[in-house]
Design an enzyme around this catalytic site. Structure first.
Site, PDB file in Angstrom:
ATOM      1  N   GLU A  40      -3.905   6.303   1.517  1.00  0.00           N
ATOM      2  CA  GLU A  40      -3.240   4.670   1.717  1.00  0.00           C
ATOM      3  C   GLU A  40      -4.260   4.390   2.761  1.00  0.00           C
ATOM      4  O   GLU A  40      -4.997   4.944   3.283  1.00  0.00           O
ATOM      5  CB  GLU A  40      -1.931   4.113   2.649  1.00  0.00           C
ATOM      6  N   LYS A  43       0.666  -1.480  -0.028  1.00  0.00           N
ATOM      7  CA  LYS A  43      -0.611  -0.165  -0.027  1.00  0.00           C
ATOM      8  C   LYS A  43       1.354   1.353   0.024  1.00  0.00           C
ATOM      9  O   LYS A  43       1.144   1.887  -0.612  1.00  0.00           O
ATOM     10  CB  LYS A  43      -1.736   0.040   1.281  1.00  0.00           C
ATOM     11  N   THR A  44       1.995   1.414   0.644  1.00  0.00           N
ATOM     12  CA  THR A  44       2.718   2.704   1.006  1.00  0.00           C
ATOM     13  C   THR A  44       3.183   3.061  -0.465  1.00  0.00           C
ATOM     14  O   THR A  44       3.527   4.346  -0.725  1.00  0.00           O
ATOM     15  CB  THR A  44       3.580   2.192   2.227  1.00  0.00           C
TER      16      THR A  44
END
Length: 470
Positions: A165, A121-122
Site C-alpha cells: 500500500e 488502497k487497503t
C-alpha cells in the site's frame, strides 16, 4: 546481521510500533530475522502478535526504551519531534529512518506492486495479497489494515512479488520504485500536507515517475482526477498505461456489476473478450477495486482466469464493511470511511445489500479534513436513513477554532439528511437501541475509535427494549 536484511535495520526500534503501517514493517523485519523492538501508547492485540514473533514492545514512550545496540529508529510522519525516544536517538546519533524508507528497503530485489489513491488502497492491496497467496505465489505484502487477525497486515513471502500500500498522505510513496503501480483515484485530501489539488497532482506525477522503465501504470478511467493524471503522464515513452472502469474508452471496461447479497458479480472486457467473476464483498466501489487488482496482477504475468477465480477468496479487511455481528435482527457493520467519496461508496454498497434502514454512527476524523470537506460529509450522510454524528476525532491534530461536527450536521440537514449530534460516545449504544428495528443495519463509520462501539451496540441490542420502572 541476519541474512537478507537491509543495512541498519537488523536491530530497529519502532516508535509507534502498533500502528497499521509500522507494525507491518516490524513484522516483516522480525520474520527476516531482525531483532525488533519498539514502543506504543497502549497495549494491543497487534503488540501481542509482534511479541509472539520475538519483538520487544514497550508500552508508553520513554527514552530509556532505546537499547544500547539499537541500529536505527523507525518513525512515521505522525511522530512528533519532541517524542522522548526520538530526542534520545538524535542525541546518540542513531540513524532515524522514515517508515517509507524502511519499506522501500524491504522491497529491494523483488517485483514491487504499489497501490495508491485517495481511497481504496487497503482493500485493493488486500485483494491482491489474498489472491496471490491463494494461487500459491507466496507474495510479500504490507497492508494498512488487518485481513482477519492481528498481524495479518504484513508477510515476508518466498515469492518474487511484493505488494504494498503506497501512502500519498505525506508524500512517502515517492520512495518506492514499483514495476506496476495502481492509482485508484486522485482527490483533494490530507489538507495538512497539501494546499491544493494541483499539489496532489504533482505528487502523484512524481509517484508515477518512480515506476521502473518498462513498467505499468494501472489507473481508473472513471475518476476525473485519475483521468487528469493520465493526461499528464501518458506520453512517457517507457511507461505502459492501462485504464480500467465503466467509461467507454477504458482499456479494461467494466460492463456490469450485479449485486448478489453481500457479494457482487462483475463482467469486464479485456483483450476483446468478456470475463465474469465474483467478488465476495458488496458494492460497485469494491468491484472496481477488484478490477484494478485483476489488471495489476495480470500486468505482472499472473494468468488472468486464475487470478479472477482467486479474487473470490478475498472476504474483506477489518474496518472495511466488516460485519461485527447481529442482535435482535439488526446487523452491525464497521466502516473505516472518513472521506466523503468513501462514505458515499460504503453507504451505496450497504443500500444494495440490505432491505431495512441504514443507521449511521459517524465520527469525523481530523479538524483539517472536516474544515475542508465537512459539507461533502454531510451530503454523503443523506444516503443513510438516519445518522448520529460524534465529536471530531483529533488524532494528531490540535483543534481549529470554529471547526466542529456542527459543520457536517448543518450540511447534512441542508441536503435533507436525518442527522443529529451525539457528543458522548457512551450514549451511542442506548441511542441506537432506541432507533433500530429488526431488518435494519447499523454502520459505525470513521477512522477514529468509533470502531470500538460496535460490541457495545450489539450487547445493548441483545438486552432487548428498555423498560423504565413503573
Amino acid at each position: 546481521m541476519a541474512a537478507g536484511l537491509p543495512p541498519a535495520l537488523d536491530r530497529p526500534h519502532f516508535i509507534g510500533i502498533g500502528g497499521a503501517g509500522m507494525s507491518g514493517i516490524a513484522r516483516i523485519l522480525a520474520q527476516r530475522g531482525a531483532s525488533v523492538a519498539g514502543s506504543d501508547a497502549k497495549d494491543s492485540a497487534t503488540a501481542a502478535s509482534l511479541r509472539a514473533l520475538g519483538a520487544t514492545v514497550h508500552i508508553g514512550h520513554d527514552a530509556a526504551h532505546l537499547a544500547e545496540d539499537t541500529s536505527a529508529v523507525v518513525v512515521s510522519s505522525a511522530i512528533r519531534a519532541d517524542n522522548p525516544e526520538l530526542v534520545r536517538a538524535r542525541e546518540r546519533g542513531i540513524p532515524v529512518v522514515h517508515r517509507s524508507d524502511a519499506l522501500a528497503a524491504l522491497m529491494a530485489g523483488t517485483r514491487p506492486l504499489a497501490i495508491a489513491g485517495t481511497h481504496g488502497k487497503t482493500t485493493t492491496t488486500s485483494m491482491l495479497a489474498v489472491s496471490l497467496t491463494t494461487l500459491g505465489l507466496d507474495p510479500s505484502y504490507a497492508i494498512g489494515g488487518d485481513l482477519d487477525a492481528p498481524g495479518s497486515n504484513a508477510h515476508h513471502g518466498t515469492g518474487e512479488i511484493f505488494v504494498a500500500e503506497a501512502d500519498e498522505s505525506d508524500r512517502s510513496f515517492h520512495t518506492y520504485a514499483p514495476e506496476v503501480a495502481v492509482v485508484l483515484n486522485v482527490e483533494l485530501d490530507h489538507h495538512a500536507n497539501y494546499a491544493s489539488i494541483e499539489e496532489i497532482y504533482e505528487s502523484f506525477e512524481t509517484f508515477v515517475g518512480k515506476i521502473v522503465p518498462g513498467g505499468t501504470l494501472v489507473i481508473s478511467a472513471d475518476h476525473e482526477g485519475a483521468r487528469e493524471l493520465t493526461r499528464r503522464v501518458r506520453d512517457r515513452a517507457d511507461l505502459r498505461v492501462l485504464t480500467y472502469g465503466s467509461a467507454e474508452d477504458a482499456d479494461v471496461r467494466v460492463h456490469k456489476v450485479t449485486p448478489r447479497g453481500l457479494t457482487s458479480e462483475v463482467t469486464v472486457s479485456l483483450n476483446g473478450k468478456l470475463l465474469t467473476f465474483t467478488v465476495s464483498v458488496p458494492g460497485s466501489h469494491y468491484a472496481h477495486n477488484a478490477v484494478a487488482a485483476l489488471v495489476a496482477g495480470v500486468s505482472l504475468g499472473v494468468p488472468l482466469h486464475n487470478l479472477a477465480s482467486a479474487l473470490r477468496s478475498y472476504t474483506g479487511v477489518k474496518r472495511r464493511l466488516q460485519l461485527k455481528g447481529e442482535a435482535a435482527g439488526v446487523q452491525v457493520v464497521d466502516s473505516y470511511a472518513h472521506h466523503p467519496t468513501e462514505m458515499a461508496a460504503d453507504l451505496e454498497a450497504m443500500r444494495g445489500a440490505v432491505e431495512g434502514r441504514i443507521l449511521v454512527v459517524f465520527q469525523p476524523h481530523l479538524f483539517s479534513r472536516t474544515q475542508e470537506l465537512g459539507k461533502e460529509m454531510g451530503q454523503a450522510l443523506a444516503l443513510a436513513d438516519s445518522s448520529l454524528v460524534l465529536d471530531i476525532y483529533p488524532a494528531r491534530e490540535d483543534p481549529i477554532e470554529g471547526v466542529t461536527s456542527e459543520l457536517i450536521i448543518a450540511a447534512g440537514r441542508a441536503a435533507g439528511a436525518d442527522v443529529s449530534p451525539l457528543h458522548a460516545k457512551d450514549e451511542v449504544a442506548e441511542a441506537v437501541a432506541g432507533m433500530a428495528k429488526p431488518g435494519d443495519l447499523v454502520l459505525t463509520m470513521g477512522a477514529g475509535d468509533v470502531t470500538d462501539l460496535g460490541p457495545a451496540v450489539l450487547d445493548r441490542l441483545a438486552a432487548g427494549p428498555h423498560h423504565p420502572e413503573q
